[in-house]
Enzyme design. Structure first.
Site, PDB file in Angstrom:
ATOM      1  N   LYS A  55       0.850  -1.200   0.000  1.00  0.00           N
ATOM      2  CA  LYS A  55       0.000   0.000   0.000  1.00  0.00           C
ATOM      3  C   LYS A  55       0.885   1.250   0.000  1.00  0.00           C
ATOM      4  O   LYS A  55       0.653   2.190  -0.760  1.00  0.00           O
ATOM      5  CB  LYS A  55      -0.914   0.006   1.243  1.00  0.00           C
ATOM      6  CG  LYS A  55      -2.103  -0.915   1.114  1.00  0.00           C
ATOM      7  CD  LYS A  55      -2.815  -1.117   2.445  1.00  0.00           C
ATOM      8  CE  LYS A  55      -3.861  -2.225   2.300  1.00  0.00           C
ATOM      9  NZ  LYS A  55      -4.372  -2.739   3.572  1.00  0.00           N
ATOM     10  N   GLN A  99      -5.086  -1.448   9.474  1.00  0.00           N
ATOM     11  CA  GLN A  99      -5.054  -2.792   8.914  1.00  0.00           C
ATOM     12  C   GLN A  99      -5.725  -3.787   9.867  1.00  0.00           C
ATOM     13  O   GLN A  99      -5.435  -3.806  11.064  1.00  0.00           O
ATOM     14  CB  GLN A  99      -3.586  -3.201   8.649  1.00  0.00           C
ATOM     15  CG  GLN A  99      -3.408  -4.547   7.973  1.00  0.00           C
ATOM     16  CD  GLN A  99      -3.908  -4.562   6.532  1.00  0.00           C
ATOM     17  OE1 GLN A  99      -3.879  -3.561   5.823  1.00  0.00           O
ATOM     18  NE2 GLN A  99      -4.375  -5.724   6.097  1.00  0.00           N
ATOM     19  N   ASP A 122     -11.465   2.976   3.889  1.00  0.00           N
ATOM     20  CA  ASP A 122     -11.890   1.573   3.878  1.00  0.00           C
ATOM     21  C   ASP A 122     -13.406   1.442   3.746  1.00  0.00           C
ATOM     22  O   ASP A 122     -13.918   0.371   3.404  1.00  0.00           O
ATOM     23  CB  ASP A 122     -11.499   0.910   5.205  1.00  0.00           C
ATOM     24  CG  ASP A 122     -10.297  -0.013   5.084  1.00  0.00           C
ATOM     25  OD1 ASP A 122     -10.075  -0.560   3.992  1.00  0.00           O
ATOM     26  OD2 ASP A 122      -9.589  -0.181   6.094  1.00  0.00           O
TER      27      ASP A 122
END
Ligand code: GUN
Length: 299
Positions: A55, A99, A122
């Site tokens: 990422k 995460q 997200d």
């Protein structure tokens, strides 16, 4: 020899990242704005470490700012919440991703709720979940389902009236996937571990999304001839044929048998996976533009 068209997620993601890079350069030049993404990793889960590294790398390659925060596995929940509060207030940070999974002593729901909805790239905050399910266009949309929808539309064009089956009901993939398909006017079924006659249900679908996390569970006779099959699964299995102790990645779909029946299918690896990070970059650019009142790029 497979008959289905292979949907090349790697190539699609490369193209998308290229378009994002162009838009980032334009936004920088026109508005003096460089989108920034903060990624928070708690602990040392090897798979999560790989994702976080990728990422960060791809964020920089697209011309954006990347901020990585790596915390010890025993970091108290309070410290994580305090970091998120700082990131929420930092105007150079447009997107925040924590995460998952988090270590057991940390309350995941509490952490996700602490991220500012406008920076929730997200799309896991309840505000964004609510916006997605009610059709509010300002929703941050979860990256994996967004990548799946993009590939489906690229392959099929209009999805209106298609019968779609979503196998799996997770908050990260299954539920938002169903919401996105519904917004595209599909007739949507969600199946899960308690669904009866699962194979027959799947075999009625024009679009079959497999997101259950079960190694090659979906067989060729679960697939309607000509259907589009999107395999979200990433399962690591032993591969003694590659040498002792070696492993390889497979999906939730038994590719060899399914590809003989499907009209199109995504491979694992090289299908959905690369699209997820590309969509994260896209969400970060969109979030930055929404926060700063800049016209939304068409990416
Ligand atoms: N872990 C596995 N997939 C995801 C994802 O899409 N977002 C986050 N934050 N964590 C994950």
């Amino acid at each position: 020899m497979s008959e289905a068209t292979i949907i090349d997620g790697k190539a699609f993601a490369e193209g998308l990242r290229g378009r994002i890079g162009t838009e980032v350069a334009r936004i920088k030049a026109d508005h003096d704005l460089t989108p920034g993404l903060a990624v928070v990793l708690v602990g040392e889960d090897p798979a999560s470490q790989v994702y976080v590294r990728n990422k960060g790398k791809q964020t920089l390659e697209a011309g954006m700012n990347s901020f990585e925060h790596k915390l010890d596995a025993d970091t108290p929940e309070e410290s994580l919440l305090s970091l998120i509060d700082t990131l929420n207030k930092d105007s150079s940070v447009n997107g925040i991703l924590v995460q998952l999974p988090l270590p057991g002593h940390i309350n995941e729901a509490k952490v996700l709720a602490s991220i500012a909805p406008a920076k929730d790239v997200d799309g896991f905050h309840l505000i964004n979940v609510g916006k997605l399910t009610t059709g509010d266009k300002s929703a941050m949309v979860p990256c994996t389902p967004l990548g799946c929808i993009m590939m489906l539309k690229e392959h099929l064009g209009d999805l209106k009236g298609k019968r779609a089956m979503v196998l799996g009901r997770s908050n990260i993939v299954g539920k938002p996937m169903a919401a996105l398909l519904l917004a595209e006017h599909c007739t949507v079924t969600i199946a899960h571990s308690r669904t009866q006659d699962l194979a027959e249900e799947c075999a009625r679908a024009d679009i079959l999304i497999a997101a259950v996390g079960r190694d090659r569970m979906v067989k060729g006779d679960w697939v309607k001839p000509g259907a589009v099959v999107i395999d979200v699964g990433i399962n690591r299995i032993d591969a003694p044929e590659k040498g002792e102790g070696k492993t390889r990645l497979v999906g939730d779909v038994d590719f060899d048998s399914a590809a003989k029946v499907a009209g199109a299918i995504t491979p694992v690896p090289g299908g959905v996976g690369p699209m997820t990070i590309a969509c994260l970059l896209r969400n970060t650019v969109v979030a930055a533009c929404l926060q700063k009142g800049v016209d939304l790029p068409q990416i």
